[in-house]
Design a protein around this motif. Structure first.
Motif, PDB file in Angstrom:
ATOM      1  N   LEU A   1      16.129 -16.985  44.356  1.00  0.00           N
ATOM      2  CA  LEU A   1      15.302 -15.832  44.166  1.00  0.00           C
ATOM      3  C   LEU A   1      15.990 -14.623  43.731  1.00  0.00           C
ATOM      4  O   LEU A   1      15.407 -13.449  43.262  1.00  0.00           O
ATOM      5  CB  LEU A   1      14.675 -15.406  45.534  1.00  0.00           C
TER       6      LEU A   1
ATOM      7  N   LYS B   1       9.756 -19.521  42.230  1.00  0.00           N
ATOM      8  CA  LYS B   1       9.154 -19.300  43.323  1.00  0.00           C
ATOM      9  C   LYS B   1       8.326 -20.943  43.684  1.00  0.00           C
ATOM     10  O   LYS B   1       7.385 -21.334  42.942  1.00  0.00           O
ATOM     11  CB  LYS B   1       8.101 -18.282  43.309  1.00  0.00           C
TER      12      LYS B   1
ATOM     13  N   TYR C   1      10.016 -20.188  48.481  1.00  0.00           N
ATOM     14  CA  TYR C   1       9.488 -18.768  48.660  1.00  0.00           C
ATOM     15  C   TYR C   1       8.424 -18.660  49.776  1.00  0.00           C
ATOM     16  O   TYR C   1       8.635 -17.502  50.336  1.00  0.00           O
ATOM     17  CB  TYR C   1       8.724 -18.718  47.300  1.00  0.00           C
ATOM     18  N   TRP C   2       7.612 -19.484  50.335  1.00  0.00           N
ATOM     19  CA  TRP C   2       6.728 -19.581  51.432  1.00  0.00           C
ATOM     20  C   TRP C   2       7.282 -19.162  52.723  1.00  0.00           C
ATOM     21  O   TRP C   2       8.070 -19.849  53.016  1.00  0.00           O
ATOM     22  CB  TRP C   2       5.629 -20.486  51.434  1.00  0.00           C
ATOM     23  N   PRO C   3       6.917 -18.229  53.365  1.00  0.00           N
ATOM     24  CA  PRO C   3       7.508 -17.734  54.535  1.00  0.00           C
ATOM     25  C   PRO C   3       6.993 -18.711  55.672  1.00  0.00           C
ATOM     26  O   PRO C   3       7.801 -18.984  56.862  1.00  0.00           O
ATOM     27  CB  PRO C   3       6.984 -16.204  54.971  1.00  0.00           C
TER      28      PRO C   3
ATOM     29  N   ASN D   1      12.748 -19.017  53.268  1.00  0.00           N
ATOM     30  CA  ASN D   1      12.439 -17.595  53.032  1.00  0.00           C
ATOM     31  C   ASN D   1      11.729 -16.711  54.107  1.00  0.00           C
ATOM     32  O   ASN D   1      10.987 -15.811  53.768  1.00  0.00           O
ATOM     33  CB  ASN D   1      11.830 -17.709  51.549  1.00  0.00           C
TER      34      ASN D   1
ATOM     35  N   GLY E   1      11.823 -12.977  53.753  1.00  0.00           N
ATOM     36  CA  GLY E   1      12.181 -12.572  52.435  1.00  0.00           C
ATOM     37  C   GLY E   1      11.051 -11.533  52.024  1.00  0.00           C
ATOM     38  O   GLY E   1      10.897 -11.299  50.711  1.00  0.00           O
TER      39      GLY E   1
ATOM     40  N   PHE F   1      -1.563 -14.525  56.231  1.00  0.00           N
ATOM     41  CA  PHE F   1      -0.453 -14.996  55.577  1.00  0.00           C
ATOM     42  C   PHE F   1      -0.995 -16.271  54.737  1.00  0.00           C
ATOM     43  O   PHE F   1      -0.613 -17.657  54.708  1.00  0.00           O
ATOM     44  CB  PHE F   1       0.714 -15.727  56.267  1.00  0.00           C
TER      45      PHE F   1
ATOM     46  N   THR G   1       1.022 -14.836  50.021  1.00  0.00           N
ATOM     47  CA  THR G   1       2.547 -15.180  50.104  1.00  0.00           C
ATOM     48  C   THR G   1       3.050 -15.564  48.868  1.00  0.00           C
ATOM     49  O   THR G   1       3.718 -14.936  48.117  1.00  0.00           O
ATOM     50  CB  THR G   1       2.745 -15.960  51.469  1.00  0.00           C
ATOM     51  N   SER G   2       2.275 -16.822  48.330  1.00  0.00           N
ATOM     52  CA  SER G   2       2.968 -17.462  47.219  1.00  0.00           C
ATOM     53  C   SER G   2       2.708 -16.512  46.046  1.00  0.00           C
ATOM     54  O   SER G   2       3.237 -16.451  45.182  1.00  0.00           O
ATOM     55  CB  SER G   2       2.339 -18.664  47.237  1.00  0.00           C
TER      56      SER G   2
ATOM     57  N   LEU H   1       8.225  -9.720  43.799  1.00  0.00           N
ATOM     58  CA  LEU H   1       9.583 -10.090  44.006  1.00  0.00           C
ATOM     59  C   LEU H   1      10.429  -8.875  43.478  1.00  0.00           C
ATOM     60  O   LEU H   1      10.135  -8.425  42.234  1.00  0.00           O
ATOM     61  CB  LEU H   1      10.106 -11.493  43.455  1.00  0.00           C
ATOM     62  N   MET H   2      11.339  -8.362  44.219  1.00  0.00           N
ATOM     63  CA  MET H   2      12.327  -7.242  43.616  1.00  0.00           C
ATOM     64  C   MET H   2      13.829  -7.957  43.335  1.00  0.00           C
ATOM     65  O   MET H   2      13.900  -9.088  43.573  1.00  0.00           O
ATOM     66  CB  MET H   2      12.473  -6.202  44.706  1.00  0.00           C
TER      67      MET H   2
ATOM     68  N   ASN I   1      16.697  -7.623  44.705  1.00  0.00           N
ATOM     69  CA  ASN I   1      17.252  -8.259  45.577  1.00  0.00           C
ATOM     70  C   ASN I   1      16.748  -9.401  46.265  1.00  0.00           C
ATOM     71  O   ASN I   1      17.410  -9.830  47.412  1.00  0.00           O
ATOM     72  CB  ASN I   1      17.378  -7.074  46.686  1.00  0.00           C
ATOM     73  N   GLY I   2      15.834 -10.203  45.747  1.00  0.00           N
ATOM     74  CA  GLY I   2      15.358 -11.474  46.262  1.00  0.00           C
ATOM     75  C   GLY I   2      14.249 -11.026  47.368  1.00  0.00           C
ATOM     76  O   GLY I   2      13.610 -12.278  47.660  1.00  0.00           O
ATOM     77  N   LYS I   3      13.907 -10.019  47.734  1.00  0.00           N
ATOM     78  CA  LYS I   3      13.002  -9.760  48.764  1.00  0.00           C
ATOM     79  C   LYS I   3      11.617  -9.404  47.859  1.00  0.00           C
ATOM     80  O   LYS I   3      11.767  -8.743  47.008  1.00  0.00           O
ATOM     81  CB  LYS I   3      13.302  -8.465  49.640  1.00  0.00           C
ATOM     82  N   ALA I   4      10.421  -9.719  48.495  1.00  0.00           N
ATOM     83  CA  ALA I   4       9.306  -9.449  48.040  1.00  0.00           C
ATOM     84  C   ALA I   4       8.411  -8.443  48.662  1.00  0.00           C
ATOM     85  O   ALA I   4       8.402  -8.277  50.009  1.00  0.00           O
ATOM     86  CB  ALA I   4       8.717 -10.782  47.777  1.00  0.00           C
TER      87      ALA I   4
ATOM     88  N   ALA J   1      12.045  -8.074  40.115  1.00  0.00           N
ATOM     89  CA  ALA J   1      12.927  -9.142  39.399  1.00  0.00           C
ATOM     90  C   ALA J   1      12.594  -9.663  38.159  1.00  0.00           C
ATOM     91  O   ALA J   1      11.293  -9.371  37.731  1.00  0.00           O
ATOM     92  CB  ALA J   1      12.678 -10.397  40.343  1.00  0.00           C
TER      93      ALA J   1
END
Lengths: 185, 441
Positions: free
Chosen positions: A98, A105, A110-112, A170, A173, B291, B296-297, B302-303, B305-308, B415
Motif C-alpha cells: 500500500l 488493494k 486492504y480490508w480492515p 490493514n 489502515g 464497514f 472499505t474496499s 489511499l494516501m 503514506n499507505g493509510k486511506a 497514492a
C-alpha cells in the motif's frame, strides 16, 4: 422534544464544523404516522448485515479446505486461481504494497475487518446467483480466501466466535474523515 | 442615429474589450445586446420580409414556398414522448462485460446537453448487479435496529407524507477519475465527467420516518440497503439522516426511473453517489458504521503514506467546460459562448472563473439562475476567438470558500492510481484550426 430536533441541532453544528451542507435543517414536518409495526420474523429474515464486532453473524462453520472446493466451482472463473484476479477483481496478495508505487488493494491487503468479507459474499456473490450460498459455505469461502495469504491456518474452521477475532493486516489502515477531517488535513 | 442607439453602440464597444487575455469578454457582453449581434438580426428580418412580398404576388400554391413539413399531416400522438430521432449523440455511453452485463457504469453526455437538469433517461448509472425489476405494490421499506418501533412503509403510505422537492446533483465518487492518468486522455466530457447528473427529486424527509420509529440515543449511524442483486449497502451518519436526507419517490416529476432506484432511493444531498442507495428497502439504525464492502474496499482514498481516508462523504467543489471541449471544436475565429457546469457538495457555487492563458489572467463567468446548494450550476462567458492557439480552463469556488486545486496539488494528496474525488482544474487546448485537445497544465 423529538430526537430529530436534538440531532438536527447537532448536525447543524457538525455541518458548520466540517464546512459542509448548506441546507440547514428546517423544521421537520410531522408525518401522518402510517408506518406499520414490522413483524419480528420479517426483521429477522431481512437482517443480513454484519457489524465489525460480529453482531449478526449466523450459526454454522467452515474451513479453508471446504472453501477451496467451493471456490474452484463457483468463483474461480471471475476471480482467478487462488483469487489472483479476473474480470471480478483480485481478492488475494498485495500485502505490504500500500505504500509502494503500485499499491495493490485486495481483500487480504486492504480490508480492515473479516466480518465485511462474510457480509459481502453472503449477500452478493457469486454475482450471477447472489444469496445462493449456505452460511457454512460462506464461512468456508472466507477461510479459504484468508488462508491464501496465511491470515488463517488451512485447518482452522471459522464460525461466529472466531471470525470477528481475526486481525486483518490493514486493520489500522483507515483514517475517518467524519464528522471532520482529522488535524493536519 | 438616436441617442439610445448611440448609447448601445458605446456599451457594446466597451463590452467588446476583453477582460482577460486571449479574448475573454465581460460576462454581460451578450446580455446587454452588445456586440455585432443586434445589427445582424435587424438586417436578416428586412431581407426576409422583401422575399415574402415578392412570392405573394405570383399566385402559386402556398406549399410551393413554405416548408415541406407544413404541407403534410403530422405524426400521431405518442403515449410517452421520445427525443427527436436525429439526436443520436445524446445517449448514455457504457462498456459491457459479457459475464456481468448490468454491472459497471453508464455516463451522461454533458457535451451535447444544456441547462442544469439531466434528462431522466440520461442520468448516469453505477450498478453493482444490474437493474432489478421491482413491483411497486410488493415493495416495502423496513426501518429497524436501534429504534423503539420497527416499522414498514409501502409506496402508497409514503405517498401520503408531506413531500419536498429539491434540485440536487448526484455524482459518483469515481467521476473525473481519469485525470490521474500519466498522459492526458483524449476523451470527451462524457467519458471524463459523465458520472455526474442533476435532477429535481421529490420525496419524504427521512427524519420524519426515523422520528416515527423513535431512534434510540445509541443509534449513531444507519445502514441503508438496496433491493438489487448486490443488496448494495452503505452506512450513513445519523446527523445527515436527521438533516436533509430524503426518501425520493419522484425524479423530474415522474416516478423514479428503474435505473435510478424505482420505486424509491435515498437522496443525501452533496454526498458521494454510492451512498444515495437505490431500490432502498431497508434501514437499520446501528451504533457504529457497518464497514460494508463499498465503504472499505471501494470509495476510500489511499494516501501516499499507505493509510486511506474513510467516510470523506462530501463531493468536492468542481467544474468543467462543455463548450468548447474535446470533439466540440471551434468553427473558425469569431464570437463564442464558453459554457459549462460547476457544483459542490458543500453548498452553492459562489464563482466560476475562466482563463484562456493557462491561469495567468481570469475572467468571471456569469452564473445562470437558479444557483442552488448541492446542485449543478451552469456558467457562461462571451468570448472572441482570434484564431490563435490557446488553453481554456475553469476554476470554481463555492460559498464555503473551497476552491478547486490544480491537478498537481490534488495528485500530491493521494497514492498512485487513486482516482476517487478528483476535483483538480482541467484544461482544453485549441490549436489554430479550432481542434480541441485535452492537456495538463
Amino acid at each position: 422534544m423529538s430526537i430529530s430536533k436534538t440531532a438536527a441541532a447537532l448536525a447543524a453544528a457538525l455541518v458548520l464544523g466540517f464546512g459542509g451542507a448548506a441546507l440547514a435543517a428546517d423544521k421537520v414536518p410531522a408525518g401522518p404516522g402510517l408506518g406499520k409495526e414490522a413483524p419480528a420474523d420479517l426483521v429477522a429474515k431481512w437482517s443480513i448485515s454484519i457489524l465489525p464486532d460480529g453482531t449478526g453473524l449466523p450459526a454454522g462453520k467452515g474451513d479453508s479446505r471446504a472453501g477451496a472446493t467451493i471456490y474452484v466451482r463457483t468463483c474461480l472463473g471471475c476471480h482467478g486461481t487462488n483469487g489472483s484476479g479476473g474480470t471480478g477483481g483480485r481478492l488475494t496478495g498485495g500485502i505490504g504494497s500500500l505504500t509502494s508505487d503500485n499499491p495493490i488493494k485486495t481483500v487480504n491487503s486492504y480490508w480492515p475487518y473479516a466480518t465485511t468479507i462474510f457480509d459481502y459474499i453472503r449477500r452478493a456473490m457469486p454475482i450471477t446467483a447472489p444469496q445462493s450460498l449456505t452460511d457454512d459455505e460462506v464461512y468456508a469461502l472466507v477461510a479459504y480466501i484468508l488462508s491464501v495469504d496465511g491470515i488463517v491456518k488451512i485447518t482452522d474452521p471459522l464460525d461466529k466466535d472466531t471470525l470477528p477475532k481475526i486481525q486483518m493486516p490493514n486493520r489500522n489502515g483507515f483514517v475517518s474523515f467524519w464528522p471532520a477531517a482529522p488535524k493536519g488535513f | 442615429m438616436d441617442s439610445d442607439t448611440k448609447r448601445l453602440r458605446r456599451v457594446a464597444a466597451e463590452l467588446d474589450e476583453p477582460v482577460a487575455a486571449n479574448g475573454l469578454l465581460h460576462r454581460r457582453a451578450f446580455l446587454r445586446g452588445g456586440i455585432a449581434f443586434t445589427g445582424f438580426a435587424a438586417a436578416a428580418v428586412t431581407a426576409h420580409d422583401a422575399a415574402a412580398q415578392a412570392a405573394a404576388a405570383t399566385g402559386e400554391k402556398l406549399s410551393a414556398r413554405t416548408l415541406m413539413t407544413q404541407a403534410v399531416m403530422g405524426g400521431p400522438f405518442t403515449a410517452y414522448g421520445q427525443p427527436a430521432r436525429y439526436e443520436r449523440d445524446a445517449v448514455r455511453e457504457f462498456t459491457v462485460n459479457q459475464l456481468t452485463p448490468g454491472t459497471g457504469s453508464s455516463r451522461t453526455p454533458h457535451h451535447v446537453l444544456e441547462g442544469m437538469i439531466t434528462p431522466s433517461g440520461l442520468h448516469f448509472q453505477r450498478n453493482h448487479n444490474g437493474v432489478p425489476d421491482i413491483e411497486p405494490n410488493q415493495h416495502q421499506l423496513l426501518i429497524h435496529g436501534l429504534v423503539k418501533r420497527p416499522l414498514t412503509f409501502t409506496l402508497d403510505s409514503l405517498s401520503r407524507y408531506p413531500m419536498e422537492s429539491h434540485i440536487r446533483f448526484v455524482e459518483c465518487a469515481g467521476n473525473n477519475g481519469g485525470f490521474n492518468a500519466a498522459e492526458p486522455r483524449q476523451a470527451d466530457v462524457q467519458a471524463m465527467h459523465g458520472l455526474l447528473s442533476s435532477s429535481e427529486w421529490t420525496g419524504v424527509r427521512l427524519a420524519v420516518l426515523l422520528d416515527e420509529a423513535g431512534v434510540d440515543p445509541k443509534g449513531k449511524w444507519i445502514l441503508a440497503e438496496g433491493g438489487d442483486g448486490a443488496s448494495m449497502s452503505r452506512s450513513v451518519p445519523i446527523e445527515k439522516c436527521m438533516d436533509d436526507a430524503v426518501i425520493a419517490l419522484y425524479q423530474n416529476g415522474e416516478r423514479i426511473r428503474p435505473e435510478q432506484g424505482y420505486p424509491m432511493r435515498l437522496l443525501l444531498p452533496g454526498f458521494e453517489g454510492n451512498m444515495n442507495v437505490k431500490w432502498l428497502h431497508r434501514i437499520q439504525v446501528t451504533p457504529t458504521p457497518t464497514f460494508t464492502k463499498d465503504e472499505t474496499s471501494k470509495y476510500t482514498e489511499l494516501m501516499p503514506n499507505g493509510k486511506a481516508r474513510q467516510f470523506m462523504f462530501q463531493q468536492p467543489v468542481n467544474s468543467f467546460i462543455t463548450k468548447p471541449s474535446y470533439q466540440i471544436n471551434l468553427q473558425g475565429p469569431g464570437y463564442y459562448e464558453i459554457s459549462g457546469l460547476a457544483w459542490s457538495g458543500a453548498g452553492k457555487i459562489a464563482k466560476v472563473e475562466i482563463s484562456a492563458d493557462e491561469g495567468k489572467s481570469w475572467a468571471q463567468a456569469a452564473l445562470v439562475d437558479p444557483v442552488l446548494p448541492m446542485a449543478v450550476t451552469r456558467f457562461r462567458l462571451p468570448w472572441k476567438w482570434s484564431g490563435q492557439p490557446l488553453t481554456l480552463v475553469s476554476r470554481a469556488t463555492d460559498e464555503k470558500k473551497n476552491v478547486q486545486p490544480t491537478r498537481s496539488q490534488w495528485l500530491k494528496l493521494y497514492a498512485p492510481n487513486q482516482g476517487y474525488k478528483f476535483n483538480g482544474i482541467t484544461a482544453w487546448a485549441a490549436d489554430g484550426t479550432g481542434q480541441i485537445r485535452h492537456v495538463y497544465i
